[in-house]
Enzyme design. Structure first.
Site, PDB file in Angstrom:
ATOM      1  N   ARG A 121       0.818  -1.233   0.000  1.00 39.20           N
ATOM      2  CA  ARG A 121       0.000   0.000   0.000  1.00 39.20           C
ATOM      3  C   ARG A 121       0.845   1.274   0.000  1.00 39.20           C
ATOM      4  NH1 ARG A 121      -3.063  -3.100   3.548  1.00 39.20           N
ATOM      5  NH2 ARG A 121      -4.868  -3.953   2.465  1.00 39.20           N
ATOM      6  N   LYS A 143       3.522  11.660 -11.064  1.00 39.13           N
ATOM      7  CA  LYS A 143       2.701  10.779 -11.901  1.00 39.13           C
ATOM      8  C   LYS A 143       3.498   9.513 -12.168  1.00 39.13           C
ATOM      9  CE  LYS A 143      -0.235  13.889 -14.603  1.00 39.13           C
ATOM     10  NZ  LYS A 143      -0.573  14.331 -15.971  1.00 39.13           N
ATOM     11  N   GLU A 185      11.236  18.504 -24.541  1.00 43.72           N
ATOM     12  CA  GLU A 185      10.536  18.919 -23.315  1.00 43.72           C
ATOM     13  C   GLU A 185      11.143  20.216 -22.775  1.00 43.72           C
ATOM     14  OE1 GLU A 185       7.825  17.363 -22.372  1.00 43.72           O
ATOM     15  OE2 GLU A 185       8.009  15.241 -22.936  1.00 43.72           O
ATOM     16  N   LYS A 227       8.458  23.051 -13.583  1.00 40.81           N
ATOM     17  CA  LYS A 227       7.560  21.923 -13.321  1.00 40.81           C
ATOM     18  C   LYS A 227       7.113  21.944 -11.859  1.00 40.81           C
ATOM     19  CE  LYS A 227       6.079  17.404 -14.231  1.00 40.81           C
ATOM     20  NZ  LYS A 227       6.214  16.149 -14.953  1.00 40.81           N
ATOM     21  N   GLU A 237      -3.760  17.825 -11.608  1.00 39.78           N
ATOM     22  CA  GLU A 237      -4.224  18.254 -12.932  1.00 39.78           C
ATOM     23  C   GLU A 237      -5.727  18.510 -13.004  1.00 39.78           C
ATOM     24  OE1 GLU A 237      -2.089  16.453 -16.191  1.00 39.78           O
ATOM     25  OE2 GLU A 237      -3.611  17.073 -17.619  1.00 39.78           O
ATOM     26  N   ARG A 241      -1.993  22.382 -14.474  1.00 36.28           N
ATOM     27  CA  ARG A 241      -0.996  21.358 -14.826  1.00 36.28           C
ATOM     28  C   ARG A 241      -1.127  20.918 -16.279  1.00 36.28           C
ATOM     29  NH1 ARG A 241       1.429  16.322 -11.184  1.00 36.28           N
ATOM     30  NH2 ARG A 241       2.748  15.516 -12.819  1.00 36.28           N
ATOM     31  N   ASN A 245       1.098  19.721 -21.071  1.00 37.63           N
ATOM     32  CA  ASN A 245       0.751  18.877 -22.221  1.00 37.63           C
ATOM     33  C   ASN A 245       0.821  19.633 -23.544  1.00 37.63           C
ATOM     34  OD1 ASN A 245       0.226  16.563 -20.676  1.00 37.63           O
ATOM     35  ND2 ASN A 245      -1.786  17.364 -20.134  1.00 37.63           N
ATOM     36  N   HIS A 248       1.267  17.795 -26.778  1.00 37.21           N
ATOM     37  CA  HIS A 248       1.103  16.371 -26.481  1.00 37.21           C
ATOM     38  C   HIS A 248      -0.188  15.779 -27.047  1.00 37.21           C
ATOM     39  CE1 HIS A 248       4.589  16.961 -24.022  1.00 37.21           C
ATOM     40  NE2 HIS A 248       4.557  15.737 -23.522  1.00 37.21           N
ATOM     41  N   HIS A 252       0.883  12.571 -28.696  1.00 36.22           N
ATOM     42  CA  HIS A 252       0.421  11.247 -28.260  1.00 36.22           C
ATOM     43  C   HIS A 252      -0.311  10.532 -29.381  1.00 36.22           C
ATOM     44  CE1 HIS A 252       0.516  12.325 -23.699  1.00 36.22           C
ATOM     45  NE2 HIS A 252       1.657  11.815 -24.107  1.00 36.22           N
ATOM     46  N   HIS A 265       9.232   9.662 -27.912  1.00 33.38           N
ATOM     47  CA  HIS A 265       8.240  10.599 -27.385  1.00 33.38           C
ATOM     48  C   HIS A 265       8.622  12.049 -27.707  1.00 33.38           C
ATOM     49  CE1 HIS A 265       5.330  12.393 -24.699  1.00 33.38           C
ATOM     50  NE2 HIS A 265       6.303  13.041 -24.087  1.00 33.38           N
TER      51      HIS A 265
HETATM   52  N1  LIG Z   1       5.549  10.570 -15.129  1.00 31.64           N
HETATM   53  C1  LIG Z   1       5.573  11.619 -15.904  1.00 31.64           C
HETATM   54  O1  LIG Z   1       5.172  12.715 -15.521  1.00 31.64           O
HETATM   55  C2  LIG Z   1       6.132  11.469 -17.282  1.00 31.64           C
HETATM   56  C3  LIG Z   1       6.412  12.597 -18.054  1.00 31.64           C
HETATM   57  C4  LIG Z   1       6.986  12.430 -19.305  1.00 31.64           C
HETATM   58  C5  LIG Z   1       7.290  11.163 -19.762  1.00 31.64           C
HETATM   59  N2  LIG Z   1       7.004  10.075 -18.991  1.00 31.64           N
HETATM   60  C6  LIG Z   1       7.332   8.707 -19.448  1.00 31.64           C
HETATM   61  O2  LIG Z   1       8.732   8.599 -19.583  1.00 31.64           O
HETATM   62  C7  LIG Z   1       9.014   7.535 -20.502  1.00 31.64           C
HETATM   63  C8  LIG Z   1      10.118   7.973 -21.422  1.00 31.64           C
HETATM   64  O3  LIG Z   1      11.273   8.225 -20.669  1.00 31.64           O
HETATM   65  P1  LIG Z   1      12.707   8.291 -21.336  1.00 31.64           P
HETATM   66  O4  LIG Z   1      12.656   9.116 -22.539  1.00 31.64           O
HETATM   67  O5  LIG Z   1      13.668   8.631 -20.249  1.00 31.64           O
HETATM   68  O6  LIG Z   1      12.911   6.791 -21.884  1.00 31.64           O
HETATM   69  P2  LIG Z   1      13.632   5.501 -21.289  1.00 31.64           P
HETATM   70  O7  LIG Z   1      13.482   5.387 -19.837  1.00 31.64           O
HETATM   71  O8  LIG Z   1      13.152   4.367 -22.116  1.00 31.64           O
HETATM   72  O9  LIG Z   1      15.164   5.769 -21.626  1.00 31.64           O
HETATM   73  C9  LIG Z   1      15.564   5.849 -22.963  1.00 31.64           C
HETATM   74  C10 LIG Z   1      16.687   4.862 -23.272  1.00 31.64           C
HETATM   75  O10 LIG Z   1      17.908   5.332 -22.728  1.00 31.64           O
HETATM   76  C11 LIG Z   1      18.504   4.347 -21.876  1.00 31.64           C
HETATM   77  N3  LIG Z   1      19.204   5.114 -20.844  1.00 31.64           N
HETATM   78  C12 LIG Z   1      18.657   5.763 -19.782  1.00 31.64           C
HETATM   79  N4  LIG Z   1      19.586   6.482 -19.149  1.00 31.64           N
HETATM   80  C13 LIG Z   1      20.760   6.274 -19.805  1.00 31.64           C
HETATM   81  C14 LIG Z   1      22.085   6.753 -19.635  1.00 31.64           C
HETATM   82  N5  LIG Z   1      22.376   7.644 -18.684  1.00 31.64           N
HETATM   83  N6  LIG Z   1      23.027   6.315 -20.476  1.00 31.64           N
HETATM   84  C15 LIG Z   1      22.720   5.444 -21.481  1.00 31.64           C
HETATM   85  N7  LIG Z   1      21.488   4.984 -21.713  1.00 31.64           N
HETATM   86  C16 LIG Z   1      20.520   5.391 -20.876  1.00 31.64           C
HETATM   87  C17 LIG Z   1      17.362   3.503 -21.429  1.00 31.64           C
HETATM   88  O11 LIG Z   1      17.779   2.236 -21.033  1.00 31.64           O
HETATM   89  C18 LIG Z   1      16.478   3.480 -22.667  1.00 31.64           C
HETATM   90  O12 LIG Z   1      16.952   2.516 -23.568  1.00 31.64           O
HETATM   91  C19 LIG Z   1       7.719   7.244 -21.217  1.00 31.64           C
HETATM   92  O13 LIG Z   1       7.220   6.014 -20.767  1.00 31.64           O
HETATM   93  C20 LIG Z   1       6.799   8.376 -20.794  1.00 31.64           C
HETATM   94  O14 LIG Z   1       5.449   7.980 -20.733  1.00 31.64           O
HETATM   95  C21 LIG Z   1       6.443  10.208 -17.775  1.00 31.64           C
HETATM   96 ZN   LIG Z   2       6.182  14.688 -22.749  1.00 34.80          ZN
END
Ligand SMILES: NC(=O)c1ccc[n+]([C@@H]2O[C@H](COP(=O)([O-])OP(=O)(O)OC[C@H]3O[C@@H](n4cnc5c(N)ncnc54)[C@H](O)[C@@H]3O)[C@@H](O)[C@H]2O)c1
Ligand SMILES: [Zn+2]
Length: 363
Positions: A121, A143, A185, A227, A237, A241, A245, A248, A252, A265
Site C-alpha cells: 500500500r 505521476k 521537453e 515543473k 491536474e 498542470r 501537455n 502532447h 500522443h 516521445h
Molecule cells: N511521469 C511523468 O510525468 C512522465 C512525463 C513524461 C514522460 N514520462 C514517461 O517517460 C518515458 C520515457 O522516458 P525516457 O525518454 O527517459 O525513456 P527511457 O526510460 O526508455 O530511456 C531511454 C533509453 O535510454 C537508456 N538510458 C537511460 N539512461 C541512460 C544513460 N544515462 N546512459 C545510457 N542509456 C541510458 C534507457 O535504457 C532506454 O533505452 C515514457 O514512458 C513516458 O510515458 C512520464
Molecule cells: Zn512529454
C-alpha cells in the site's frame, strides 16, 4: 549543486541537480530517515553503467540495498514487469519501512514509482533520473504508472518521490538521439512558461548540445523549477498542470497511431508542438514570427518538424486523438500559445483546423 524545492505541504521534496551526484545518493537518503533496506530498480542499459555507484553509495551510508533489473524500453512499462518487481521485493523481504530507488529514464521512473505506490500500500521512493527527459520532466510531479495494450499510462497513481537526484554526468552516456528527444521537453518549458529560457536556448543551443556543465545545470534546474511551480499549484491536474501537455495532444496521437517504434516521445511532441504553434497562429493570433521561431528551434535541435501522412494514417491519427485522456465530453482540447512564454489550456479546436495544419506540415 543546485537545489529546487517542490512545494506540496507534507509531501514537499527537493530536487538536487549537479555533476557526480550519484555518489551522494546514500548521504541524501540518510537525511530522509528511511528504513535500512531498500531496492534499487534499474534497466539493462543503466544498470551496468550506474548500479555499482548507486549501491556503493547506499551501502557506505549504512543502507542494505538490493538490485532489481528490468528490460530496457517502453515495453518494460507493463503490469508483467510490475508483477516481477513485486515478486522480487517479496523475495528480498522488502518491508513497510523500506524504500525504492528508481535509477534510470522515464520508463524506470514511472514503473518503479508505480511499484512503490502500490507495494504494501505504498513505500517511499527516490528518483535518480538518468535521461534528459526524466531529469526535466518525468521524475518530478508524482505521476507514476504503466501501459496497457489499449494505450499508454492507463494504469497509474499519484505518488510523489521523497527526493530527486539529477546527476548531470549520467547524461554523457545517453545516445545523441535520446538527448535530443529530451530537448523537446526543455523547449516546451520555454514556450509554456518562460520566454527568457526560450531565448537562452535560441542563443546557446549548440553549447547545450555539448553538455557544457554550467549551462546544462542551469537549464535542467530551470525546467525543474517550472515543473515544480506548476505541480505545486495543481498537483492532480484539475487545471493549470494541463499546460505541461503543450504539443502532447497531437504528439500522443502520433505515437498511438503511427506506432512507438518510429518516433521517440520527444520527436512526436516536437511535431505536436510545431502543430500546436500553427494552430495557435490560426486561432489565437500567435504571430507568424513566433511560430517560425518555435519551428526553427526544434529544427536546430535536430528534431522533426514535418510529417507526411497517408490518408489512412491521418484517419488513424484523428481517431487516436479522440481517444486521448485529454478529451472531455467528446471534444479534443488543446493547450495553445498566446505568445512565447504564455499559454492557455482547454481550448476546443475544430477538426478541420487540425487536419489543415497537419496537411501543411509535409516537408
Ligand atoms: N511521469 C511523468 O510525468 C512522465 C512525463 C513524461 C514522460 N514520462 C514517461 O517517460 C518515458 C520515457 O522516458 P525516457 O525518454 O527517459 O525513456 P527511457 O526510460 O526508455 O530511456 C531511454 C533509453 O535510454 C537508456 N538510458 C537511460 N539512461 C541512460 C544513460 N544515462 N546512459 C545510457 N542509456 C541510458 C534507457 O535504457 C532506454 O533505452 C515514457 O514512458 C513516458 O510515458 C512520464
Ligand atoms: Zn512529454
Amino acid at each position: 549543486m543546485r537545489k529546487v524545492h517542490v512545494p506540496l505541504g507534507g509531501r514537499s521534496y527537493s530536487i538536487f541537480i549537479g555533476e557526480g551526484l550519484l555518489a551522494r545518493l546514500g548521504v541524501e537518503c540518510a537525511k530522509l530517515k528511511l528504513g535500512r533496506r531498500c531496492a534499487v530498480i534499474t534497466d539493462r542499459n543503466v544498470g551496468p553503467r550506474y548500479a555499482k555507484a548507486a549501491l556503493g553509495s547506499l551501502t557506505a551510508a549504512g543502507f542494505e540495498p538490493v538490485l532489481i533489473t528490468v528490460p530496457a524500453g517502453e515495453t518494460a512499462k507493463s503490469l508483467k514487469t510490475v508483477q516481477s518487481c513485486y515478486d522480487q521485493l517479496a523475495a528480498h523481504r522488502i518491508e513497510r519501512h523500506s524504500f525504492i530507488v528508481a535509477l534510470g529514464g522515464g520508463v524506470v521512473g514511472d514503473l518503479a514509482g508505480f511499484v512503490a505506490a502500490t507495494y504494501l500500500r505504498g513505500l517511499p521512493f527516490v528518483q535518480v533520473p538518468t535521461t534528459l527527459l526524466a531529469q526535466v520532466d518525468s521524475s518530478v510531479g508524482g505521476k507514476v504508472g504503466v501501459n496497457l495494450k489499449a494505450g499508454k499510462n492507463l494504469v497509474g497513481a499519484f505518488h510523489q518521490p521523497r527526493l530527486v537526484l539529477c546527476d548531470l554526468a549520467t547524461l554523457r552516456t545517453l545516445s545523441a538521439r535520446e538527448f535530443r528527444a529530451g530537448l523537446a521537453e526543455v523547449i516546451k518549458y520555454g514556450i509554456i512558461y518562460d520566454a527568457a529560457l526560450f531565448e537562452r536556448l535560441e542563443n546557446r543551443l549548440e553549447k547545450l548540445g555539448e553538455l557544457e556543465p554550467k549551462l546544462l545545470g542551469a537549464v535542467v534546474a530551470r525546467c525543474c523549477e517550472i515543473k515544480a511551480d506548476v505541480v505545486g499549484q495543481d498537483e492532480t491536474e484539475t487545471g493549470l498542470r494541463a499546460i505541461l501537455n503543450f504539443g502532447h495532444t497531437i504528439g500522443h496521437a502520433i505515437e498511438n497511431s503511427i506506432g512507438y517504434g518510429r518516433y521517440l516521445h520527444g520527436e512526436a511532441i516536437s511535431i505536436g508542438q510545431v502543430a500546436a504553434a500553427e494552430i495557435s497562429g490560426e486561432l489565437l493570433g500567435l504571430c507568424s514570427g513566433c511560430v517560425e521561431r518555435i519551428r526553427d528551434l526544434f529544427r536546430r535541435a535536430g528534431l522533426p518538424v514535418t510529417i507526411r501522412l497517408t490518408p489512412s494514417q491521418r484517419a488513424k491519427l484523428m481517431a487516436a486523438m479522440k481517444l486521448d485522456k485529454k478529451v472531455s465530453g467528446g471534444e479534443v482540447r488543446f493547450v495553445l500559445a498566446e505568445e512565447i512564454g504564455s499559454v492557455v489550456w482547454g481550448r476546443k479546436v475544430p477538426q478541420a483546423t487540425i487536419e489543415q495544419v497537419l496537411a501543411a506540415m509535409r516537408e
